[in-house]
Design a protein around this motif. Structure first.
Motif, PDB file in Angstrom:
ATOM      1  N   SER A  56     -18.916  29.395  -9.217  1.00 32.37           N
ATOM      2  CA  SER A  56     -19.283  29.844 -10.552  1.00 32.37           C
ATOM      3  C   SER A  56     -20.388  30.894 -10.507  1.00 32.37           C
ATOM      4  CB  SER A  56     -19.736  28.657 -11.394  1.00 32.37           C
ATOM      5  OG  SER A  56     -20.227  29.086 -12.631  1.00 32.37           O
ATOM      6  N   GLN A  57     -20.140  31.994 -11.173  1.00 29.04           N
ATOM      7  CA  GLN A  57     -21.182  33.016 -11.283  1.00 29.04           C
ATOM      8  C   GLN A  57     -22.164  32.651 -12.382  1.00 29.04           C
ATOM      9  OE1 GLN A  57     -21.599  35.538  -9.141  1.00 29.04           O
ATOM     10  NE2 GLN A  57     -19.889  34.643  -8.055  1.00 29.04           N
ATOM     11  N   GLU A  58     -21.683  31.935 -13.391  1.00 32.97           N
ATOM     12  CA  GLU A  58     -22.540  31.491 -14.488  1.00 32.97           C
ATOM     13  C   GLU A  58     -22.830  30.019 -14.277  1.00 32.97           C
ATOM     14  OE1 GLU A  58     -20.296  32.362 -18.009  1.00 32.97           O
ATOM     15  OE2 GLU A  58     -21.533  34.130 -18.356  1.00 32.97           O
ATOM     16  N   LYS A  59     -24.071  29.706 -14.151  1.00 35.69           N
ATOM     17  CA  LYS A  59     -24.502  28.323 -13.995  1.00 35.69           C
ATOM     18  C   LYS A  59     -25.380  28.001 -15.188  1.00 35.69           C
ATOM     19  CE  LYS A  59     -24.090  28.297  -9.041  1.00 35.69           C
ATOM     20  NZ  LYS A  59     -23.876  29.610  -8.546  1.00 35.69           N
ATOM     21  N   PRO A  60     -24.775  27.551 -16.292  1.00 41.40           N
ATOM     22  CA  PRO A  60     -25.555  27.379 -17.519  1.00 41.40           C
ATOM     23  C   PRO A  60     -26.664  26.351 -17.408  1.00 41.40           C
ATOM     24  CG  PRO A  60     -23.359  26.423 -17.735  1.00 41.40           C
ATOM     25  CD  PRO A  60     -23.401  27.165 -16.429  1.00 41.40           C
ATOM     26  N   LYS A  64     -32.607  31.233 -14.509  1.00 44.46           N
ATOM     27  CA  LYS A  64     -32.496  32.385 -13.605  1.00 44.46           C
ATOM     28  C   LYS A  64     -33.655  32.464 -12.631  1.00 44.46           C
ATOM     29  CE  LYS A  64     -28.669  33.833 -15.274  1.00 44.46           C
ATOM     30  NZ  LYS A  64     -27.470  33.472 -14.648  1.00 44.46           N
ATOM     31  N   ALA A  65     -34.845  32.125 -13.074  1.00 44.19           N
ATOM     32  CA  ALA A  65     -36.017  32.157 -12.203  1.00 44.19           C
ATOM     33  C   ALA A  65     -36.879  30.937 -12.513  1.00 44.19           C
ATOM     34  CB  ALA A  65     -36.820  33.428 -12.427  1.00 44.19           C
ATOM     35  N   VAL A  66     -37.377  30.318 -11.469  1.00 42.66           N
ATOM     36  CA  VAL A  66     -38.192  29.122 -11.636  1.00 42.66           C
ATOM     37  C   VAL A  66     -39.577  29.405 -11.064  1.00 42.66           C
ATOM     38  CG1 VAL A  66     -38.430  26.701 -11.031  1.00 42.66           C
ATOM     39  CG2 VAL A  66     -36.173  27.636 -11.457  1.00 42.66           C
ATOM     40  N   PHE A 101     -33.842  25.615  -6.008  1.00 45.30           N
ATOM     41  CA  PHE A 101     -33.556  24.967  -7.282  1.00 45.30           C
ATOM     42  C   PHE A 101     -32.065  24.932  -7.594  1.00 45.30           C
ATOM     43  CE2 PHE A 101     -32.660  28.482 -10.155  1.00 45.30           C
ATOM     44  CZ  PHE A 101     -33.210  29.570  -9.498  1.00 45.30           C
ATOM     45  N   THR A 102     -31.303  25.918  -7.141  1.00 38.99           N
ATOM     46  CA  THR A 102     -29.863  25.939  -7.389  1.00 38.99           C
ATOM     47  C   THR A 102     -29.159  24.833  -6.619  1.00 38.99           C
ATOM     48  OG1 THR A 102     -29.942  28.323  -7.727  1.00 38.99           O
ATOM     49  CG2 THR A 102     -27.783  27.359  -7.274  1.00 38.99           C
ATOM     50  N   THR A 103     -29.443  24.725  -5.329  1.00 38.83           N
ATOM     51  CA  THR A 103     -28.768  23.692  -4.538  1.00 38.83           C
ATOM     52  C   THR A 103     -29.247  22.301  -4.934  1.00 38.83           C
ATOM     53  OG1 THR A 103     -30.337  24.120  -2.734  1.00 38.83           O
ATOM     54  CG2 THR A 103     -28.148  25.147  -2.573  1.00 38.83           C
TER      55      THR A 103
END
Length: 158
Positions: A56-60, A64-66, A101-103
């Motif tokens: 997924s390119q969009e991860k709702p 975007k930045a933490v 944070f994404t993983t």
């Protein structure tokens, strides 16, 4: 369901064997291995969702930045599944750079979708490994996590 995921990870993904892509063949093999068909379907759906998260390119659910000073607040459901030891381990993995944070969010998402009454730290380690294996560009993090999972304590234990 978690037993099926472990079986697949150990026998296909984590080994040098070619991964079976055809769902019918994979379902037949898992049935022959003694897994119930309903659990097989759940495990394959779990893996498909992991692939969707990765693709997924969009991860709702992600920002975007933490900021570096931010921290994760867990929902009641997440705290019920991830005990203090698990949550501390996730924080440790972020601190040492194994997870970002994404993983981390992918791991939490996959943990919450597991159909299991008991969830322990060892289970979390395997989920982290499965997620990192499936996210391109995280090969070094996967290797570090693999070392954490399989390392033997050194020295004398009292």
């Amino acid at each position: 369901m978690f037993d099926i995921l472990m079986y697949l990870f150990e026998n296909y993904i984590h080994s040098d064997m070619e991964v079976v892509v055809d769902h019918e063949d994979l379902t037949d093999e898992l049935t022959r291995a003694g897994f119930p068909s309903q659990e097989i379907g759940k495990a394959l759906s779990w893996l498909e969702r992991l692939a969707e998260l990765q693709d997924s390119q969009e991860k709702p659910y992600l920002m975007k930045a933490v900021p570096l000073s931010s921290f994760r607040v867990y929902t009641q459901e997440e705290e019920a599944r991830l005990d203090r030891e698990c949550r501390s381990f996730l924080m440790y993995l972020e601190h040492v750079g194994v997870l970002d944070f994404t993983t981390r969010e992918m791991v939490i998402d996959r943990v919450m979708e597991l159909d299991t009454a008991q969830f322990m730290l060892e289970d979390l380690k395997w989920v982290v490994l499965m997620v990192l294996f499936n996210v391109p560009g995280h090969e070094e993090a996967y290797t570090r996590m693999e070392e954490l999972l399989f390392e033997e304590p050194e020295g004398l234990l009292h």
